[in-house]
Enzyme design. Structure first.
Site, short mmCIF file in Angstrom:
data_model
loop_
_atom_site.label_atom_id
_atom_site.label_comp_id
_atom_site.label_asym_id
_atom_site.label_seq_id
_atom_site.Cartn_x
_atom_site.Cartn_y
_atom_site.Cartn_z
N GLY A 1 -17.74 -36.85 7.83
CA GLY A 1 -17.63 -36.36 9.20
C GLY A 1 -18.00 -37.38 10.26
N GLU B 1 -12.20 -37.21 0.30
CA GLU B 1 -12.97 -38.41 -0.02
C GLU B 1 -13.76 -38.17 -1.30
OE1 GLU B 1 -16.54 -38.35 3.08
OE2 GLU B 1 -14.63 -38.25 4.11
N LYS C 1 -9.35 -41.05 11.68
CA LYS C 1 -10.57 -41.24 10.90
C LYS C 1 -10.84 -42.73 10.71
CE LYS C 1 -10.17 -36.99 8.22
NZ LYS C 1 -10.16 -36.38 6.86
N LYS D 1 -24.30 -29.35 5.53
CA LYS D 1 -24.08 -28.13 4.77
C LYS D 1 -25.31 -27.24 4.84
CE LYS D 1 -21.07 -30.74 1.73
NZ LYS D 1 -21.04 -31.62 0.54
N GLU E 1 -14.04 -34.49 -2.97
CA GLU E 1 -14.03 -33.50 -1.91
C GLU E 1 -12.59 -33.18 -1.52
OE1 GLU E 1 -16.58 -34.73 1.39
OE2 GLU E 1 -15.10 -33.82 2.73
N ARG F 1 -22.22 -40.53 -5.70
CA ARG F 1 -23.67 -40.36 -5.90
C ARG F 1 -23.91 -38.94 -6.42
NH1 ARG F 1 -22.53 -39.10 -0.46
NH2 ARG F 1 -22.96 -36.90 -0.13
C1 MV4 Z 1 -10.23 -33.12 7.89
C2 MV4 Z 1 -10.17 -31.85 8.49
C3 MV4 Z 1 -8.93 -31.33 8.80
N1 MV4 Z 1 -7.84 -32.05 8.55
N2 MV4 Z 1 -9.10 -33.77 7.66
C4 MV4 Z 1 -14.98 -33.50 7.70
C5 MV4 Z 1 -15.79 -34.27 6.71
C6 MV4 Z 1 -14.88 -35.26 6.10
N3 MV4 Z 1 -15.12 -35.37 4.71
C7 MV4 Z 1 -13.51 -34.73 6.37
N4 MV4 Z 1 -13.64 -33.68 7.32
C8 MV4 Z 1 -12.54 -33.04 7.76
N5 MV4 Z 1 -11.38 -33.67 7.54
C9 MV4 Z 1 -7.93 -33.25 8.00
N6 MV4 Z 1 -6.83 -33.95 7.76
C10 MV4 Z 1 -11.37 -31.17 8.74
C11 MV4 Z 1 -12.55 -31.78 8.39
C12 MV4 Z 1 -13.72 -31.02 8.73
C13 MV4 Z 1 -14.50 -30.40 7.79
C14 MV4 Z 1 -14.23 -30.51 6.45
C15 MV4 Z 1 -15.03 -29.93 5.52
C16 MV4 Z 1 -16.12 -29.20 5.94
C17 MV4 Z 1 -16.41 -29.06 7.27
C18 MV4 Z 1 -15.61 -29.65 8.21
C19 MV4 Z 1 -15.92 -29.50 9.56
C20 MV4 Z 1 -15.14 -30.10 10.47
C21 MV4 Z 1 -14.06 -30.87 10.06
#
Ligand code: MV4
Length: 451
Positions: free
Chosen positions: A165, A288, A158, A237, A275, A292
């Site tokens: 995302g 994260e 990341k 979303k 989140e 806001r």
């Molecule tokens: C992740 C994950 C799986 N494992 N981190 C997507 C948005 C960002 N805020 C973090 N995200 C993700 N982080 C780890 N370590 C999967 C996602 C993710 C996801 C998270 C929430 C809602 C939809 C998603 C779609 C794809 C990936």
């Protein structure tokens, strides 16, 4: 209290802020682009100032124009809404230097949480669980290999400056690691001007559950329970609901306590959202923080009866929160469907004029929208034309109410996501509450599009 607030945003959120201000006896100025001259925000605000052309870079993102607009109209505060400059620490800082209150958290909070790697380290310091991963950014290729071997594949890379995302990549095996690292670094450098990357264990098929909080400038912080935002596609979303079907009372207590602990740790004020990912074993991990107000805030307003925008304005003016944690109850169930003007199967924007429009109403239905019959959707911004929010005693009642509301929604002139949302509301998967971040992917695979 503020006498006049400049709204540095557009669409339904601009209108939502104007509505809160009117009920509070605060005058409003709509800062708008030339593409939004015919908007309801311009019509309903007390004053309007054109700040530039349609492209957001030349209007809604242009700090000097917004500050000038606030100064010439004698505004004492600016509400940034969501998106645009809402999480720009520099903008919050400039507002302060110009004696205009930024309706949001401190620039320090925005900066701290804006760097996702620093946010992660801060969560660790506050005792909030995070997914196993690197402590801080990856310095060397060898570190990346060592960490990945320790935590096990799949891992996710990341960008520190990413979020929501953007700037991330899943790595399934060691042979892909170094190439992936270079790609994410290059992408992050180009997109954010910051190449720093961190690593986490990849959680497969998680739920996205977020905790809404509100803090004032006197150290009071409350939580307003959770929202489940698992139903998304390409990090957009589609449907949000509260409460989440997977939280037990025990897990809810742990997650809200974690959110409050982290919020106190960083001395946070204003509205904010933590989140989390929740896996199928009921483990939760901080991802994260959004500093806001969010698109989906109405879902929380429906189940708690708290007006998040009004509280945000009150606390920005230095007032304490109007209630304490013990005064907040959660009752019933709320669902929000985002109606986008786009081809629902291809998810491509469908710009044009709304020729005919009828929006739902009746008991337990709230519509947050800024479109009307004859409205021409400008091509510059996102495709959301309305949020349909329902509230009912139980989840099943809320689903029935949403089916009814979507059935009353009539749009002609542009394609919308209403047919897809309707199908989801009738699907066994959604009704049974088995949603996850892979829901839409699986749903579109299993249920072929209607002809
Ligand atoms: C992740 C994950 C799986 N494992 N981190 C997507 C948005 C960002 N805020 C973090 N995200 C993700 N982080 C780890 N370590 C999967 C996602 C993710 C996801 C998270 C929430 C809602 C939809 C998603 C779609 C794809 C990936």
């Amino acid at each position: 209290m503020f006498k006049k607030i400049l709204i540095a945003n557009r669409g339904e959120i601009a209108l939502r802020i104007i509505r809160a201000c009117k009920e509070m006896g605060i005058r409003t100025v709509a800062a708008h682009s030339t593409a939004d001259t015919e908007s309801l925000a311009v019509r309903f605000a007390d004053q309007a100032v054109c700040i530039g052309p349609g492209e957001a870079q030349k209007s809604y993102l242009k700090i000097p124009s917004l500050i000038s607009a606030a100064e010439v109209t004698n505004c004492d505060a600016i509400h940034p809404g969501y998106g645009f400059l809402s999480e720009n620490a520099g903008f919050a800082e400039v507002c302060g230097e110009c004696n205009i209150t930024f309706i949001g958290p401190s620039p320090e909070s925005i900066r701290l949480m804006g760097n996702k790697s620093v946010a992660r380290e801060t969560a660790v310091k506050a005792g909030v669980p995070v997914v196993p991963g690197s402590d801080g950014p990856l310095e060397k290729e060898a570190d990346a290999q060592k960490f990945a071997a320790e935590i096990g594949y799949p891992v996710i890379l990341k960008a520190s400056a990413g979020g929501g995302g953007r700037g991330m990549r899943i790595v399934h095996e060691e042979s892909e690691l170094l190439d992936s690292l270079k790609i994410v670094q290059a992408e992050a450098g180009a997109a954010f001007g910051d190449k720093s990357i961190y690593m986490e264990k990849y959680v497969t098929n998680p739920r996205h559950v977020e905790i809404q909080i509100l803090g004032d400038k006197h150290g009071n912080i409350v939580h307003l329970y959770e929202r489940d935002c698992s139903i998304q596609r390409r990090h957009q979303k589609l449907i949000e609901e509260a409460p989440s079907t997977i939280l037990t009372e025990k897990l809810r207590e742990k997650m809200t306590a974690a959110a409050l602990g982290l919020a106190h740790h960083i001395k946070y004020y204003s509205a904010g959202t933590f989140e989390f990912l929740v896996d199928d074993k009921g483990h939760f991990y901080f991802m994260e923080m959004n500093t806001r107000v969010q698109v989906e805030h109405p879902v929380t307003e429906m189940i708690t009866d708290v007006d998040i925008i009004k509280e945000q304005i009150m606390v920005a003016a230095g007032h304490p929160l109007s209630f304490a944690q013990k005064d907040v109850n959660m009752y019933g169930h709320s669902i929000e469907c985002r109606v986008n003007a786009e081809d629902p199967e291809k998810f491509t924007p469908s710009a044009g004029t709304i020729k005919e429009l009828h929006m739902p109403g009746g008991p337990g239905v709230r519509i947050d929208s800024a479109v009307y019959q004859g409205y021409k959707i400008p091509p510059y911004y996102d495709s959301m034309i309305a949020k349909v929010i329902v509230h009912a005693p139980t989840r099943m009642d809320a689903i029935h109410r949403m089916r009814r509301a979507l059935g009353e929604f009539h749009v002609e002139g542009v394609k919308t996501t209403i047919p897809l949302l309707t199908r989801i509301m009738h699907s066994e998967e959604f009704v049974s509450g088995k949603v996850s971040t892979r829901f839409i992917e699986e749903f579109l695979k299993n249920v072929p599009p209607k002809q």
